[in-house]
Design an enzyme around this catalytic site. Structure first.
Site, PDB file in Angstrom:
ATOM      1  N   ARG A 277       0.810  -1.218   0.000  1.00 53.22           N
ATOM      2  CA  ARG A 277       0.000   0.000   0.000  1.00 53.22           C
ATOM      3  C   ARG A 277       0.849   1.276   0.000  1.00 53.22           C
ATOM      4  O   ARG A 277       0.325   2.377  -0.091  1.00 53.22           O
ATOM      5  CB  ARG A 277      -0.955  -0.030   1.215  1.00 53.22           C
ATOM      6  CG  ARG A 277      -2.062  -1.065   1.054  1.00 53.22           C
ATOM      7  CD  ARG A 277      -2.733  -1.435   2.369  1.00 53.22           C
ATOM      8  NE  ARG A 277      -1.958  -2.430   3.111  1.00 53.22           N
ATOM      9  CZ  ARG A 277      -2.341  -2.956   4.292  1.00 53.22           C
ATOM     10  NH1 ARG A 277      -3.466  -2.574   4.851  1.00 53.22           N
ATOM     11  NH2 ARG A 277      -1.576  -3.856   4.901  1.00 53.22           N
TER      12      ARG A 277
ATOM     13  N   ASN B  42      37.779  29.772  -6.374  1.00 51.50           N
ATOM     14  CA  ASN B  42      38.526  28.595  -5.918  1.00 51.50           C
ATOM     15  C   ASN B  42      38.599  27.488  -6.953  1.00 51.50           C
ATOM     16  O   ASN B  42      39.287  26.511  -6.762  1.00 51.50           O
ATOM     17  CB  ASN B  42      37.891  28.033  -4.634  1.00 51.50           C
ATOM     18  CG  ASN B  42      36.454  27.566  -4.853  1.00 51.50           C
ATOM     19  OD1 ASN B  42      35.747  28.095  -5.699  1.00 51.50           O
ATOM     20  ND2 ASN B  42      36.039  26.580  -4.081  1.00 51.50           N
TER      21      ASN B  42
ATOM     22  N   ASN C 293      -6.351  -6.336  17.083  1.00 50.69           N
ATOM     23  CA  ASN C 293      -5.043  -6.951  17.324  1.00 50.69           C
ATOM     24  C   ASN C 293      -3.966  -5.972  16.861  1.00 50.69           C
ATOM     25  O   ASN C 293      -4.010  -5.475  15.741  1.00 50.69           O
ATOM     26  CB  ASN C 293      -4.977  -8.252  16.513  1.00 50.69           C
ATOM     27  CG  ASN C 293      -3.592  -8.850  16.482  1.00 50.69           C
ATOM     28  OD1 ASN C 293      -2.868  -8.796  17.466  1.00 50.69           O
ATOM     29  ND2 ASN C 293      -3.232  -9.430  15.345  1.00 50.69           N
TER      30      ASN C 293
ATOM     31  N   GLN D 186      13.391 -14.414   5.357  1.00 54.83           N
ATOM     32  CA  GLN D 186      12.158 -15.088   4.919  1.00 54.83           C
ATOM     33  C   GLN D 186      12.105 -14.888   3.398  1.00 54.83           C
ATOM     34  O   GLN D 186      11.705 -13.831   2.922  1.00 54.83           O
ATOM     35  CB  GLN D 186      10.933 -14.457   5.601  1.00 54.83           C
ATOM     36  CG  GLN D 186       9.621 -15.134   5.235  1.00 54.83           C
ATOM     37  CD  GLN D 186       8.403 -14.315   5.667  1.00 54.83           C
ATOM     38  OE1 GLN D 186       8.489 -13.108   5.876  1.00 54.83           O
ATOM     39  NE2 GLN D 186       7.264 -14.977   5.796  1.00 54.83           N
TER      40      GLN D 186
HETATM   41  C1  UD1 Z   1      -1.431  -7.567  10.840  1.00 53.54           C
HETATM   42  C2  UD1 Z   1      -2.302  -8.589  11.581  1.00 53.54           C
HETATM   43  C3  UD1 Z   1      -3.581  -7.914  12.039  1.00 53.54           C
HETATM   44  C4  UD1 Z   1      -3.273  -6.705  12.893  1.00 53.54           C
HETATM   45  C5  UD1 Z   1      -2.321  -5.742  12.170  1.00 53.54           C
HETATM   46  C6  UD1 Z   1      -1.850  -4.685  13.142  1.00 53.54           C
HETATM   47  C7  UD1 Z   1      -1.867 -10.783  10.596  1.00 53.54           C
HETATM   48  C8  UD1 Z   1      -2.337 -11.815   9.647  1.00 53.54           C
HETATM   49  N1  UD1 Z   1      -2.589  -9.680  10.686  1.00 53.54           N
HETATM   50  O1  UD1 Z   1      -2.134  -7.176   9.668  1.00 53.54           O
HETATM   51  O2  UD1 Z   1      -4.364  -8.853  12.795  1.00 53.54           O
HETATM   52  O3  UD1 Z   1      -4.475  -6.046  13.226  1.00 53.54           O
HETATM   53  O4  UD1 Z   1      -1.167  -6.449  11.705  1.00 53.54           O
HETATM   54  O5  UD1 Z   1      -1.087  -3.722  12.493  1.00 53.54           O
HETATM   55  O6  UD1 Z   1      -0.856 -10.987  11.244  1.00 53.54           O
HETATM   56  N2  UD1 Z   1       5.489  -9.483   7.421  1.00 53.54           N
HETATM   57  C9  UD1 Z   1       6.539 -10.344   7.267  1.00 53.54           C
HETATM   58  N3  UD1 Z   1       6.417 -11.429   6.469  1.00 53.54           N
HETATM   59  C10 UD1 Z   1       5.257 -11.722   5.825  1.00 53.54           C
HETATM   60  C11 UD1 Z   1       4.168 -10.842   5.983  1.00 53.54           C
HETATM   61  C12 UD1 Z   1       4.299  -9.733   6.797  1.00 53.54           C
HETATM   62  O7  UD1 Z   1       7.608 -10.127   7.831  1.00 53.54           O
HETATM   63  O8  UD1 Z   1       5.227 -12.757   5.128  1.00 53.54           O
HETATM   64  C13 UD1 Z   1       5.641  -8.292   8.268  1.00 53.54           C
HETATM   65  C14 UD1 Z   1       5.401  -6.997   7.533  1.00 53.54           C
HETATM   66  O9  UD1 Z   1       6.603  -6.504   6.983  1.00 53.54           O
HETATM   67  C15 UD1 Z   1       4.847  -6.087   8.615  1.00 53.54           C
HETATM   68  C16 UD1 Z   1       4.213  -7.020   9.600  1.00 53.54           C
HETATM   69  O10 UD1 Z   1       4.672  -8.336   9.286  1.00 53.54           O
HETATM   70  O11 UD1 Z   1       5.884  -5.361   9.251  1.00 53.54           O
HETATM   71  C17 UD1 Z   1       2.701  -7.008   9.512  1.00 53.54           C
HETATM   72  O12 UD1 Z   1       2.313  -7.329   8.176  1.00 53.54           O
HETATM   73  P1  UD1 Z   1       1.148  -6.532   7.457  1.00 53.54           P
HETATM   74  O13 UD1 Z   1       1.034  -7.044   6.078  1.00 53.54           O
HETATM   75  O14 UD1 Z   1       1.343  -5.089   7.616  1.00 53.54           O
HETATM   76  O15 UD1 Z   1      -0.103  -7.026   8.308  1.00 53.54           O
HETATM   77  P2  UD1 Z   1      -1.481  -6.302   8.497  1.00 53.54           P
HETATM   78  O16 UD1 Z   1      -2.315  -6.489   7.300  1.00 53.54           O
HETATM   79  O17 UD1 Z   1      -1.266  -4.914   8.955  1.00 53.54           O
HETATM   80 CA    CA Z   2       0.498  -3.624   9.212  1.00 55.92          CA
END
Ligand code: UD1
Ligand code: CA
Length: 460
Positions: free
Chosen positions: A15, A385, A172, A76
């Site tokens: 996003r 200079n 969460n 990862q």
């Molecule tokens: C996540 C939570 C959601 C919570 C929200 C809070 C899950 C499935 N959802 O959603 O419940 O309300 O955070 O902000 O966990 N990341 C990885 N590897 C991956 C995917 C993500 O390292 O494979 C990291 C991202 O870089 C990020 C964090 O995990 O820093 C959260 O991922 P993001 O995609 O932002 O999750 P949300 O949709 O915000």
């Molecule tokens: Ca997030």
């Protein structure tokens, strides 16, 4: 009880529509990831695993630059979800020797060390303790579903939630404390059978309910995630506010905090005054009772006690005690003003020293120059200079008086107490105490104006 942290920082941040990984976007002088790591630093955990993936090398470098003991990056390779990310850390053996795991997302820069410590402190026997928040607009977040007895039952992602679940305002935050053994067990069982086709970390919550779940409700302003650039700006405003509040409490006057921008690692001493439109960036330091602004940007610049910088830009410069800069002055890297020196209006200085109490008051360029003490550089003086190939040095001695509009063609030296005549192009060294003048002799034509008028009247 040993605890390892796992910081989730492998995602792309779709996003953001950015070539830069989301967690490397900066607010108030730090990357999002760095804000999270700084919140973890005071906890002194024996291990801080940072899960990297998208832009792995850059994210790893940013994490390592924090210089946190026990920090271990793990890759990862494919971003298969937040649960998969924690599993990568577990599979790498990085959680084998700990009792508890503190999970923190890399995109939650508002979280504080105190809040993380509180989460760890309250975790008794629960298999997991969730950090939750109650939001006016919970859209996008996972919802915390509680059972009839009020205990946490599960977390449902926004995109997988029913209309009734979407109405829940408790969300969460993605910050959790898990007991390691049940966490690792449930991570092995995750599937990607959901709206996003990912292995959700949130899916380990429901199976742990039997073993006991706890939740800590946090203030919303400490837990907001940053998922796009509008949220980035909003988080930046909160973080800048915190930086400024801390400075004000320590004795700095900030006339208008809404119009003052100070990076987290800048230092400002007591009784300094920051006027509106001041931007202090990078490794900038402002001394006691110094005044900065209005409308001034300082990058990696030191302003010593009692100095004044107004309507100016300085990058990599040093402004000595009681020195004055501005208005409309550009100090470039290596510009150094000693005690009581002055760089005035429309003056540019780079890689040069202006000695104690020496003045460059107006419209001048000073480059690759050493000016001694008590010298005065007349308006519109230029150190020439650059010959198109190389830079050359100018030396101006103590007490020298450089006349207005002097071109000092470097390499050249103007001796101590020496003078140059206004408008001179100085190409040879001027000895101590001498005057150098280089210009055509003035011719005076008497009665010129009247003769010219008469010619005009005769129609010539
Ligand atoms: C996540 C939570 C959601 C919570 C929200 C809070 C899950 C499935 N959802 O959603 O419940 O309300 O955070 O902000 O966990 N990341 C990885 N590897 C991956 C995917 C993500 O390292 O494979 C990291 C991202 O870089 C990020 C964090 O995990 O820093 C959260 O991922 P993001 O995609 O932002 O999750 P949300 O949709 O915000
Ligand atoms: Ca997030």
């Amino acid at each position: 009880m040993t605890t390892a942290a796992v910081v989730l920082a492998a995602g792309k941040g779709t996003r953001f529509h950015s070539d830069l990984p989301k967690v490397l976007h900066r607010v108030a002088g730090r990357s999002l990831l760095r804000w999270v790591l700084e919140a973890l630093r005071p906890l002194n955990l024996p291990r801080v695993v940072v899960v990297v993936g998208h832009g792995a090398e850059a994210v790893r470098a940013d994490a390592e630059a924090a210089g946190i003991d026990g920090l271990v990056p793990v890759v990862q390779a494919e971003q298969r979800g937040t649960g998969h990310a924690v599993r990568v850390a577990a599979d790498a053996g990085l959680l084998d020797d700990v009792d508890d795991v503190l999970v923190v997302p890399g995109d939650a820069p508002l979280v504080t060390a105190d809040l993380l410590a509180e989460l760890l402190d309250r975790s008794g026997d629960a298999a997991a303790t969730l950090l939750t928040a109650s939001l006016v607009d919970p859209s996008g977040y996972g919802r915390v579903v509680r059972g009839a007895d009020g205990t946490v039952a599960c977390v449902v992602e926004d995109r997988d939630a029913t209309a009734a679940q979407r109405a829940i305002t408790e969300v969460n935050t993605s910050v959790y404390r898990f007991a390691r053994a049940p966490l690792v067990r449930e991570l092995q069982r995750l599937t990607s059978d959901n709206a996003q086709g990912e292995q959700y970390l949130t899916d380990v919550v429901a199976p742990l309910a039997a073993a006991g779940l706890d939740a800590l409700l946090a203030p919303a302003e400490l837990v907001a995630g940053v998922n796009d650039r509008a949220e980035l700006a909003a988080a930046g405003a909160v973080l800048r506010g915190r930086v400024l509040t801390a400075l004000m409490r320590a004795g700095v006057t900030v006339v208008d905090p809404a119009a003052t921008y100070v990076d987290a690692d800048v230092t400002v001493a007591a009784d300094a005054v920051l006027l509106p439109g001041t931007h202090l960036e990078g490794a900038t330091a402002v001394g006691r009772a110094a005044t900065v602004g209005p409308d001034t940007r300082l990058v990696d610049t030191t302003v010593a006690d009692g100095a004044t910088v107004t309507y100016s830009l300085a990058v990599g410069a040093f402004v000595g005690p009681g020195a004055t800069v501005g208005p409309f002055t550009y100090l470039r890297p290596g510009a150094r003003l000693e005690r009581g020196a002055k760089a005035g209006a429309f003056v540019e200085i780079k890689q040069s020293t202006v000695g104690e109490n020496s003045k460059v008051p107006h419209l001048s360029y000073v480059g690759d120059t050493t000016i001694g003490r008590d010298a005065n550089i007349g308006a519109a003086t230029v150190t020439v200079n650059y010959d198109g190939y190389r830079k050359h040095k100018t030396v101006i001695g103590d007490g020298a008086r450089v006349g207005s509009d002097t071109m000092l063609v470097a390499p050249v030296t103007v001796g101590a107490r020496a003078y140059t005549g206004a408008g001179s192009v100085i190409t040879k060294d001027v000895p101590d105490g001498a005057l150098a003048v280089e210009r055509g002799e003035q011719r005076v034509v008497e009665g010129y104006a009247d003769r010219r008028r008469q010619r005009h009247d005769r129609g010539e």
